[in-house]
Design a protein around this motif. Structure first.
Motif, PDB file in Angstrom:
ATOM      1  N   GLY A 207       0.462  -1.386   0.227  1.00 14.44           N
ATOM      2  CA  GLY A 207      -0.090  -0.142   0.318  1.00 14.44           C
ATOM      3  C   GLY A 207       0.592   0.977  -0.130  1.00 14.44           C
ATOM      4  N   THR A 208       0.573   2.324   0.917  1.00 14.28           N
ATOM      5  CA  THR A 208       1.260   3.479   1.573  1.00 14.28           C
ATOM      6  C   THR A 208       1.976   3.548   2.371  1.00 14.28           C
ATOM      7  OG1 THR A 208      -0.068   4.378  -0.545  1.00 14.28           O
ATOM      8  CG2 THR A 208       1.272   5.512   0.793  1.00 14.28           C
ATOM      9  N   LYS A 209       3.556   3.745   2.386  1.00 13.72           N
ATOM     10  CA  LYS A 209       3.626   4.232   3.654  1.00 13.72           C
ATOM     11  C   LYS A 209       3.637   5.820   4.050  1.00 13.72           C
ATOM     12  CE  LYS A 209       8.623   3.982   6.138  1.00 13.72           C
ATOM     13  NZ  LYS A 209       9.372   3.411   6.265  1.00 13.72           N
ATOM     14  N   VAL A 210       3.135   6.154   5.377  1.00 11.38           N
ATOM     15  CA  VAL A 210       2.942   6.773   5.678  1.00 11.38           C
ATOM     16  C   VAL A 210       4.058   7.738   7.181  1.00 11.38           C
ATOM     17  CG1 VAL A 210       1.963   9.515   6.610  1.00 11.38           C
ATOM     18  CG2 VAL A 210       0.564   7.127   4.773  1.00 11.38           C
ATOM     19  N   THR A 211       5.433   9.104   6.209  1.00  9.00           N
ATOM     20  CA  THR A 211       6.610   9.268   7.840  1.00  9.00           C
ATOM     21  C   THR A 211       5.966  10.436   7.994  1.00  9.00           C
ATOM     22  OG1 THR A 211       7.705   7.695   6.206  1.00  9.00           O
ATOM     23  CG2 THR A 211       9.024   9.318   7.468  1.00  9.00           C
ATOM     24  N   ILE A 212       5.798  10.925   9.088  1.00  8.15           N
ATOM     25  CA  ILE A 212       5.661  11.990   9.576  1.00  8.15           C
ATOM     26  C   ILE A 212       6.519  12.346  10.573  1.00  8.15           C
ATOM     27  CG2 ILE A 212       3.398  13.829  10.823  1.00  8.15           C
ATOM     28  CD1 ILE A 212       1.683  11.071  10.211  1.00  8.15           C
ATOM     29  N   ILE A 213       7.573  13.615  10.307  1.00 11.56           N
ATOM     30  CA  ILE A 213       8.499  14.094  11.337  1.00 11.56           C
ATOM     31  C   ILE A 213       8.032  15.648  11.778  1.00 11.56           C
ATOM     32  CG2 ILE A 213      10.320  15.089  11.286  1.00 11.56           C
ATOM     33  CD1 ILE A 213      11.599  13.931   8.920  1.00 11.56           C
ATOM     34  N   CYS A 214       7.984  15.783  12.970  1.00 10.13           N
ATOM     35  CA  CYS A 214       7.141  16.926  13.948  1.00 10.13           C
ATOM     36  C   CYS A 214       8.072  17.245  14.178  1.00 10.13           C
ATOM     37  CB  CYS A 214       6.547  16.750  14.533  1.00 10.13           C
ATOM     38  SG  CYS A 214       4.786  15.246  13.910  1.00 10.13           S
ATOM     39  N   GLU A 215       8.699  18.309  13.960  1.00 12.91           N
ATOM     40  CA  GLU A 215       9.497  19.483  14.655  1.00 12.91           C
ATOM     41  C   GLU A 215       8.950  20.754  15.372  1.00 12.91           C
ATOM     42  OE1 GLU A 215      13.128  18.999  12.103  1.00 12.91           O
ATOM     43  OE2 GLU A 215      11.681  20.020  10.799  1.00 12.91           O
ATOM     44  N   ASP A 216       9.587  21.461  15.773  1.00 12.25           N
ATOM     45  CA  ASP A 216       9.149  22.828  16.574  1.00 12.25           C
ATOM     46  C   ASP A 216       7.693  22.417  17.312  1.00 12.25           C
ATOM     47  OD1 ASP A 216      11.680  24.037  15.979  1.00 12.25           O
ATOM     48  OD2 ASP A 216      10.764  24.234  13.722  1.00 12.25           O
ATOM     49  N   VAL A 217       7.237  21.351  17.846  1.00  6.02           N
ATOM     50  CA  VAL A 217       6.129  21.021  18.827  1.00  6.02           C
ATOM     51  C   VAL A 217       6.244  22.038  19.084  1.00  6.02           C
ATOM     52  CG1 VAL A 217       4.680  19.512  19.595  1.00  6.02           C
ATOM     53  CG2 VAL A 217       5.977  18.755  17.751  1.00  6.02           C
ATOM     54  N   PRO A 218       5.071  22.517  19.966  1.00  5.36           N
ATOM     55  CA  PRO A 218       4.414  23.596  21.364  1.00  5.36           C
ATOM     56  C   PRO A 218       4.695  23.001  22.802  1.00  5.36           C
ATOM     57  CG  PRO A 218       2.960  24.013  19.616  1.00  5.36           C
ATOM     58  CD  PRO A 218       3.595  23.110  19.098  1.00  5.36           C
ATOM     59  N   TYR A 219       5.479  23.997  23.026  1.00  6.60           N
ATOM     60  CA  TYR A 219       5.567  24.089  24.739  1.00  6.60           C
ATOM     61  C   TYR A 219       4.355  23.111  24.869  1.00  6.60           C
ATOM     62  CZ  TYR A 219       6.943  23.443  29.859  1.00  6.60           C
ATOM     63  OH  TYR A 219       6.172  23.426  31.120  1.00  6.60           O
ATOM     64  N   GLY A 220       4.279  22.119  25.386  1.00  9.06           N
ATOM     65  CA  GLY A 220       2.768  22.032  26.466  1.00  9.06           C
ATOM     66  C   GLY A 220       2.469  20.864  26.035  1.00  9.06           C
ATOM     67  N   ILE A 221       2.373  20.406  24.692  1.00 13.29           N
ATOM     68  CA  ILE A 221       1.818  19.083  24.015  1.00 13.29           C
ATOM     69  C   ILE A 221       2.795  18.116  24.609  1.00 13.29           C
ATOM     70  CG2 ILE A 221       1.002  18.200  21.617  1.00 13.29           C
ATOM     71  CD1 ILE A 221       0.776  21.284  20.703  1.00 13.29           C
ATOM     72  N   SER A 222       2.651  17.212  25.555  1.00 18.21           N
ATOM     73  CA  SER A 222       2.884  15.738  25.158  1.00 18.21           C
ATOM     74  C   SER A 222       3.420  14.845  24.244  1.00 18.21           C
ATOM     75  CB  SER A 222       2.248  14.874  26.932  1.00 18.21           C
ATOM     76  OG  SER A 222       1.562  14.495  25.794  1.00 18.21           O
ATOM     77  N   LYS A 223       3.775  14.543  24.265  1.00 22.77           N
ATOM     78  CA  LYS A 223       4.117  13.187  22.781  1.00 22.77           C
ATOM     79  C   LYS A 223       3.192  12.225  23.152  1.00 22.77           C
ATOM     80  CE  LYS A 223       7.134   9.249  21.324  1.00 22.77           C
ATOM     81  NZ  LYS A 223       5.854   8.675  21.019  1.00 22.77           N
ATOM     82  N   GLU A 224       2.495  12.084  24.095  1.00 20.90           N
ATOM     83  CA  GLU A 224       0.715  11.368  23.836  1.00 20.90           C
ATOM     84  C   GLU A 224      -0.030  11.529  23.433  1.00 20.90           C
ATOM     85  OE1 GLU A 224       3.603   9.785  27.438  1.00 20.90           O
ATOM     86  OE2 GLU A 224       2.863  11.615  26.478  1.00 20.90           O
TER      87      GLU A 224
END
Length: 46
Positions: free
Chosen positions: A11-28
């Motif tokens: 199918g399709t592989k989706v890769t998401i790179i998250c940078e500069d996530v605002p402070y206070g947003i947890s990984k969960e």
């Protein structure tokens, strides 16, 4: 966020790179939001 879609045999592989996530947003919380977005995308495409 940088999204990359790559064709793979199953199918399709989706890769998401998250940078500069605002402070206070947890990984969960971030993971939960991305999972919801991907579920909605899958439902839309089905």
């Amino acid at each position: 966020m940088t999204w990359s879609l790559t064709e793979v045999p199953s199918g399709t592989k989706v890769t998401i790179i998250c940078e500069d996530v605002p402070y206070g947003i947890s990984k969960e919380d971030h993971d939960e939001g991305l999972t919801s977005t991907l579920d909605n995308l899958a439902n839309y495409l089905e």
